[in-house]
Design a protein around this motif. Structure first.
Motif, short mmCIF file in Angstrom:
data_model
loop_
_atom_site.label_atom_id
_atom_site.label_comp_id
_atom_site.label_asym_id
_atom_site.label_seq_id
_atom_site.Cartn_x
_atom_site.Cartn_y
_atom_site.Cartn_z
N GLY A 273 0.79 -1.23 0.00
CA GLY A 273 0.00 0.00 0.00
C GLY A 273 0.82 1.28 0.00
N ARG A 274 1.86 1.31 0.82
CA ARG A 274 2.62 2.56 0.91
C ARG A 274 3.38 2.85 -0.38
NH1 ARG A 274 5.54 1.48 6.43
NH2 ARG A 274 5.44 -0.57 5.43
N GLU A 275 3.93 1.82 -1.01
CA GLU A 275 4.61 2.02 -2.30
C GLU A 275 3.61 2.49 -3.35
OE1 GLU A 275 5.02 -0.44 -0.16
OE2 GLU A 275 6.62 -1.80 -0.76
N ILE A 305 0.41 -2.27 11.03
CA ILE A 305 1.76 -2.76 10.71
C ILE A 305 2.81 -2.10 11.61
CG2 ILE A 305 1.36 -3.43 8.31
CD1 ILE A 305 2.48 -0.65 7.50
N CYS A 306 3.98 -2.71 11.62
CA CYS A 306 5.18 -2.15 12.27
C CYS A 306 5.11 -2.07 13.79
CB CYS A 306 5.50 -0.74 11.76
SG CYS A 306 5.89 -0.67 10.02
N THR A 307 4.22 -2.85 14.42
CA THR A 307 4.17 -2.76 15.88
C THR A 307 5.33 -3.52 16.51
OG1 THR A 307 2.60 -4.59 15.90
CG2 THR A 307 1.67 -2.40 16.06
N GLY A 308 5.95 -4.45 15.77
CA GLY A 308 7.06 -5.23 16.35
C GLY A 308 8.44 -4.73 15.96
N GLU A 309 8.51 -3.80 15.03
CA GLU A 309 9.82 -3.37 14.51
C GLU A 309 10.37 -2.17 15.26
OE1 GLU A 309 7.33 -4.35 12.57
OE2 GLU A 309 8.26 -6.07 11.56
N GLU A 310 11.68 -2.16 15.42
CA GLU A 310 12.35 -1.01 16.01
C GLU A 310 12.39 0.13 15.00
OE1 GLU A 310 13.48 -0.72 19.03
OE2 GLU A 310 13.41 -2.79 19.73
N GLU A 313 14.73 -0.32 12.17
CA GLU A 313 14.28 -1.33 11.20
C GLU A 313 13.30 -0.71 10.20
OE1 GLU A 313 13.65 -5.52 12.87
OE2 GLU A 313 13.45 -4.26 14.64
N CYS A 314 12.39 0.10 10.69
CA CYS A 314 11.43 0.76 9.80
C CYS A 314 12.15 1.71 8.85
CB CYS A 314 10.38 1.53 10.60
SG CYS A 314 9.20 0.46 11.43
N ARG A 315 13.14 2.40 9.38
CA ARG A 315 13.89 3.35 8.54
C ARG A 315 14.55 2.60 7.38
NH1 ARG A 315 15.63 6.44 5.73
NH2 ARG A 315 16.60 8.47 6.03
N ALA A 316 15.19 1.47 7.68
CA ALA A 316 15.89 0.69 6.65
C ALA A 316 14.89 0.05 5.69
CB ALA A 316 16.74 -0.38 7.32
N CYS A 317 13.78 -0.43 6.23
CA CYS A 317 12.74 -1.07 5.43
C CYS A 317 12.18 -0.08 4.40
CB CYS A 317 11.64 -1.57 6.36
SG CYS A 317 10.12 -2.07 5.56
N LEU A 318 11.95 1.13 4.86
CA LEU A 318 11.36 2.13 3.96
C LEU A 318 12.32 2.55 2.85
CD1 LEU A 318 9.34 4.41 6.37
CD2 LEU A 318 8.48 2.72 4.75
N GLU A 319 13.58 2.60 3.21
CA GLU A 319 14.60 2.95 2.22
C GLU A 319 14.46 2.03 1.00
OE1 GLU A 319 17.13 5.72 1.45
OE2 GLU A 319 16.87 5.47 3.62
N VAL A 320 14.35 0.74 1.26
CA VAL A 320 14.23 -0.26 0.19
C VAL A 320 12.90 -0.11 -0.55
CG1 VAL A 320 14.16 -2.74 -0.32
CG2 VAL A 320 15.68 -1.87 1.48
N ARG A 321 11.83 0.04 0.19
CA ARG A 321 10.50 0.13 -0.42
C ARG A 321 10.40 1.35 -1.34
NH1 ARG A 321 6.15 -2.77 2.13
NH2 ARG A 321 6.95 -4.02 3.85
N VAL A 322 10.92 2.47 -0.86
CA VAL A 322 10.82 3.71 -1.64
C VAL A 322 11.65 3.60 -2.92
CG1 VAL A 322 11.43 6.18 -1.61
CG2 VAL A 322 10.27 5.15 0.36
FE1 FES Z 1 8.16 -0.65 9.64
FE2 FES Z 1 8.68 -1.72 7.14
S1 FES Z 1 8.85 -2.64 9.15
S2 FES Z 1 8.26 0.32 7.73
#
Ligand code: FES
Ligand code: 5AD
Length: 347
Positions: A273-275, A305-310, A313-322
């Protein structure tokens, strides 16, 4: 009728766009072209600190409504909020969003000290507040203390609909007034609404678009309505994913300059969805920075989403998704761009 910063389309056109599920690609192509002309491939990120889930209100759609006895309530201390903002800064965020329920514990004095301290540590950071309705004087004090922006979705611009979503002790007029107050004080203001909230019709969505054209907010946040199992609306189904994407495109076409987030709710209703939101015209992401210990409890809706991630981790995850979506995260405040009629340019 050409408004200062927005593009005018008649009701009939808007109604066709909003209602037709086959128009997504066409609208996204138009929106993406506009977005690339103004903001290029830049995506701005905002570190979101959900500092309290205690709320005096009882919005029928919201999981942290005061009457919900089935969630663990929490409040972050001033020190925890400041430490979380510091962490955000280290991760590259240059906007911090403080969002919480309407929790009377946090007085103006407390917010002033939080804002001053964050700005003292990081003068180059923008602070966005999302604290609900407060008095003109309170908004003014927080602005003078250094807050830059304020998010307050109108939720709906139809009065009858407003009272189907909110109990009578809340006020349709007060909400709208608060938005204009914030603008008058000088905040960059964010409005918005849920797509597919119970009882919403396409005509009501048009009313929202018209209201937003009148308000001319710097930011517009929309996301699908999502069921939360402990609310009076538990039996209503989720809003439409494709319609939300289409509305992001429509917003970009109507409000070329606007900062439009691809929201967590959009990422919750669909894993991509975010992408897809970015491709449809959004240019902002608001990843969660809150300590993982409290994330589960900020349960506006189910399956968030993202309730378990630090945070990292979200910062790095978004880098890839974007990157995969064809865009690029920038570490910048990301203030709104406005249209200068004389030079005919956005600046
Ligand atoms: Fe939080 Fe992907 S795990 S943005
Ligand atoms: N589904 C989707 N969005 C929601 N919000 C609150 N409850 C829900 C829900 N059940 C949105 C509201 C609010 C923002 C912080 O979250 O629009 O303004």
């Amino acid at each position: 009728m050409e408004l200062k910063n927005t593009k005018y389309y008649d009701d009939q056109t808007l109604k066709r766009w909003i209602g037709d599920d086959s128009l997504n690609d066409e609208l996204a192509t138009r929106a993406n072209k506009i977005r690339r002309e103004i903001y290029g491939d830049k995506v701005y990120v905002r570190g979101l600190i959900e500092f309290s889930n205690i709320c005096k209100n009882n919005c029928y759609y919201c999981g942290i409504r005061g009457a919900n006895k089935n969630i663990a309530r929490y409040r972050l201390s001033t020190e925890e909020i400041i430490a979380t903002a510091d962490l955000g800064y280290d991760l590259g965020y240059r906007t911090i969003v403080l969002q919480g329920g309407e929790d009377a514990y946090y007085t103006d004095d407390i917010f002033v000290s939080i804002i001053e301290e964050i700005k003292g540590h990081h003068p180059d950071i923008a602070i966005t507040l999302s604290l609900g309705e407060r008095s003109y004087e309170s908004y003014k004090r927080l602005y003078i203390a250094g807050a830059d922006r304020y998010l307050l979705r109108e939720e709906t611009s139809d009065k009858d609909h407003y009272y189907k979503l909110h109990p009578r002790d809340m006020s349709f007029e007060a909400r709208r007034k608060a938005l204009f107050n914030l603008k008058e004080i000088g905040y960059q203001v964010g409005g918005g609404f849920m797509v597919g909230s119970p009882y919403q019709t396409d005509d009501m969505i048009i009313k929202d678009l018209r209201f937003l054209q009148e308000l001319e907010p710097a930011m517009i946040g929309i996301g699908p309505y999502l069921t939360q199992h402990d609310t009076p609306f538990r039996d209503f189904s989720n809003g439409s994913y494709r319609k939300t994407l289409r509305l992001i495109s429509i917003l970009r076409i109507l409000f070329p300059y606007a900062l439009i987030p691809s929201t967590t709710s959009l990422g919750t209703i669909d894993p991509r969805g975010r992408e897809e939101g970015l491709k449809a015209g959004a240019n902002v992401l608001m990843p969660n920075l809150s300590p993982t210990s409290v994330r589960e409890s900020y349960a506006l809706y189910d399956n968030k989403i993202c309730t378990g991630e630090e945070a990292a981790e979200c910062r790095a995850c978004l880098e890839v998704r974007v990157k995969n979506a064809g865009f690029r995260i920038v570490s910048a405040r990301g203030d709104v761009i406005s249209y200068n009629k004389e030079t005919r340019r956005y600046n």
